[in-house]
Each structure stands twice: as C-alpha cells, then as structure tokens.
Write an enzyme that holds these catalytic residues in place. Structure first.
Site, PDB file in Angstrom:
ATOM      1  N   LYS A 210      39.339  45.404  46.422  1.00  0.00           N
ATOM      2  CA  LYS A 210      39.304  43.952  46.628  1.00  0.00           C
ATOM      3  C   LYS A 210      40.557  43.555  47.381  1.00  0.00           C
ATOM      4  O   LYS A 210      41.673  43.885  46.970  1.00  0.00           O
ATOM      5  CB  LYS A 210      39.253  43.261  45.271  1.00  0.00           C
ATOM      6  CG  LYS A 210      39.478  41.764  45.313  1.00  0.00           C
ATOM      7  CD  LYS A 210      39.303  41.184  43.932  1.00  0.00           C
ATOM      8  CE  LYS A 210      39.775  39.764  43.850  1.00  0.00           C
ATOM      9  NZ  LYS A 210      39.503  39.166  42.536  1.00  0.00           N
TER      10      LYS A 210
HETATM   11  C1  R5P Z   1      44.001  37.984  41.148  1.00  0.00           C
HETATM   12  O1  R5P Z   1      44.652  38.988  41.113  1.00  0.00           O
HETATM   13  C2  R5P Z   1      42.755  37.882  40.426  1.00  0.00           C
HETATM   14  O2  R5P Z   1      42.142  39.142  40.364  1.00  0.00           O
HETATM   15  C3  R5P Z   1      41.722  36.876  40.945  1.00  0.00           C
HETATM   16  O3  R5P Z   1      40.575  37.135  40.255  1.00  0.00           O
HETATM   17  C4  R5P Z   1      41.472  37.002  42.404  1.00  0.00           C
HETATM   18  O4  R5P Z   1      42.559  36.578  43.140  1.00  0.00           O
HETATM   19  C5  R5P Z   1      40.166  36.336  42.887  1.00  0.00           C
HETATM   20  O5  R5P Z   1      40.148  35.043  42.696  1.00  0.00           O
HETATM   21  P1  R5P Z   1      40.340  33.978  43.850  1.00  0.00           P
HETATM   22  O6  R5P Z   1      39.063  33.954  44.625  1.00  0.00           O
HETATM   23  O7  R5P Z   1      40.591  32.734  43.085  1.00  0.00           O
HETATM   24  O8  R5P Z   1      41.496  34.418  44.708  1.00  0.00           O
END
Ligand code: R5P
Length: 294
Positions: A172
C-alpha cells in the site's frame, strides 16, 4: 503457493475484477479518535456492505464489528507510537496466533524507509512475513512516508520494491506522478491510500489515475468516512475501481446519490483533552506537511 495463502489473497483481491476497494479505519492506532472515527462501529456498519475488505486494529474489530460479517479483515499489526512521539518507532503489536484467532485475511504493518527507524521497521516486515508464511496469512506493507522524504516516484518506488523483496504480498502506497513506474517495478499488487481529505471529485480522480496506472485498487479511509456522504462516496469509488467509470462519471453518481458537497466537509476538531507541547506541535506540523497524518 499454499491453498490458505491463495484463498486469503483472493478474498482481498476478488478474482472477478482483479481489483479491490479496501476500507481503512485503522487510523486510531496512532491518531486516537480521529474525525469520522469517534465511534468506529457507527462509521463502519453502513460502509461494510460496500467494502471488499476492512483494514483495522484488533481492538476495534473485537469491540465494534459484527462477528457475523463476511467481509475479509486486514488486521493492522504494527504500532506502539502516537502523534505525540516518533511515528517510525513501531513494533509488531499483535501475534500471528491472535491474527489467526480473529480469522483475518491479511496482516498489515508500516515500513518507514529513510527514517531513523528504517532498519527496525524493515526487520519487522521480514519477521512478520516469516510468521505469515507459516500460517498462510499474507502481509500487506504500508509505505509510510518518512520525515523529509519527498512523496515522489523515486522514493515510493524504492519503498514498494523493498517491501516486495522482503516478502510482502500486497503493498500500500501513495499515488504520485510517474506512478506507472512504481507499479511496473513492484512484483506484487499495489493499492493506494487516499491520504488526507480532499474534495470528492479529486479523490475519485486519484483512484481513477491509480487504477489506470496499474494499481489493483484503493485502501481508502478519510476520503470515504470523512465525506459528507460516506456511503455515496464508497459506492462512487467502487464505480471507478470495479466498473472503470471515470472520475466525472463517478462524481455525477455521487451527486445524484445524495449529499455530495463540492468542498471538504467541515468537521469539528476533536478535543482529546491533551495539551500538546510546542515541540510536539512542531513535529506534528512537519508530519502533516510530509503527508503522514492529518
Ligand atoms: C496509515 O498508516 C493507515 O494505514 C491508514 O489506514 C491509511 O493511511 C489509509 O487511510 P487514508 O486513505 O485515510 O490515507
């Protein structure tokens, strides 16, 4: 590959489209009661039917999510830090036995390449992969953006490739200019984070650009649950990811579906009751400008 590993990966990235809309609600592990997630159960319940998987911590999973849910779980297993401390100083916070007990489809941790804790977080990843492979549970690595590191294709490409080389089954990361190069040089599927809340149309475009460049989907949080119309927004994101709709088409759908607003939803700032010292506020300001927290 082992059947269990294959089965879990197929639950996260469904074979029908080869794409996925993951709903990320794990922010509380370092942010506490962040906007839109003050009562996680209430936030998650209406969104769950529209999510291909749910990324969260074991505390929220056990306390706030209906155990009869069939939506696959991606369990956040790194942490031990808060916005009041150095975020890269993470440990593994959940045993693989507990992850198996919770019947999760994957475990997730952050790596902080380029940070003072780079080595520790990469070692965390390697050791989690060892355990995950033993149990047939895939590891998703989140490329957290280290302090003073530009969020560009060169840096994120480095992070994604290292994560895959160390055995992450999914990575991710963030969308950026030249994203296609990141996808092409990473031998495992990539999903993008949504990042801080932006206008709905722009968030849909982010998703569109990412999947157009080869991402298998999104692992989106704030741009869904902080939207004025969270259910409309996740359904619009699904149209982009699963139905190849353009951002304009999905945004039209969102507007027709209810209460989309062209500007960011205005939310009352959370009162944590903590008086944050100046130096911590400064560190947080730097984290925000680096795009790590909001
Ligand atoms: C951050 O480390 C977390 O894993 C969040 O879940 C991630 O950033 C995804 O969320 P967002 O779309 O709010 O950035």
């Amino acid at each position: 590959m082992d059947w269990g590993m294959n089965n879990r990966l197929a639950r996260i990235i469904p074979n029908e489209t080869g794409r996925t809309v993951m709903l990320a609600v794990d922010h509380g592990y370092f942010l506490g009661p962040t906007g839109g997630l003050e009562r996680p159960g209430e936030t998650v319940a209406p969104l769950l039917p529209h999510a291909d998987s749910l990324m969260l911590t074991r505390g929220v999973l056990r306390q706030c999510v209906d155990p009869t849910s069939r939506v696959p779980v991606v369990l956040r297993v790194s942490g031990g830090t808060s916005i009041l401390s150095e975020l890269s100083n993470e440990e593994i916070t959940v045993s693989m036995e507990d992850a198996a007990r919770l019947n999760v489809s994957a475990v997730a941790l952050s790596i902080f390449v380029g940070s003072e804790n780079e080595r520790r977080t990469l070692a965390n990843l390697a050791s989690l992969v060892d355990q995950g492979e033993q149990y047939g549970i895939p590891v998703l690595a989140v490329t957290a953006v280290g302090k003073d590191m530009a969020r560009d294709a060169r840096y994120l490409g480095l992070c994604c490739r290292i994560a895959a080389e160390l055995g992450a089954r999914i990575v991710k990361t963030y969308y950026c200019e030249g994203f296609q190069d990141i996808v092409e040089s990473c031998p495992v599927p990539i999903v993008i984070a949504g990042g801080k809340k932006i206008e709905e149309r722009a968030a849909l475009e982010l998703a569109y650009n990412a999947v157009s460049c080869g991402a298998v989907g999104v692992d989106m949080g704030r741009n869904i649950f902080q939207s004025a119309d969270p259910v409309g927004m996740i359904r619009a994101v699904r149209q982009v990811v699963h139905e190849n709709k353009t951002a304009d088409e999905a945004f039209e759908f969102l507007k027709e579906s209810g209460s989309a607003v062209p500007q960011m939803a205005k939310r009352k700032r959370q009162k944590t009751g903590v008086r944050v010292p100046q130096k911590i506020r400064e560190r947080r300001r730097r984290s925000v400008s680096a795009g790590r927290v909001r």
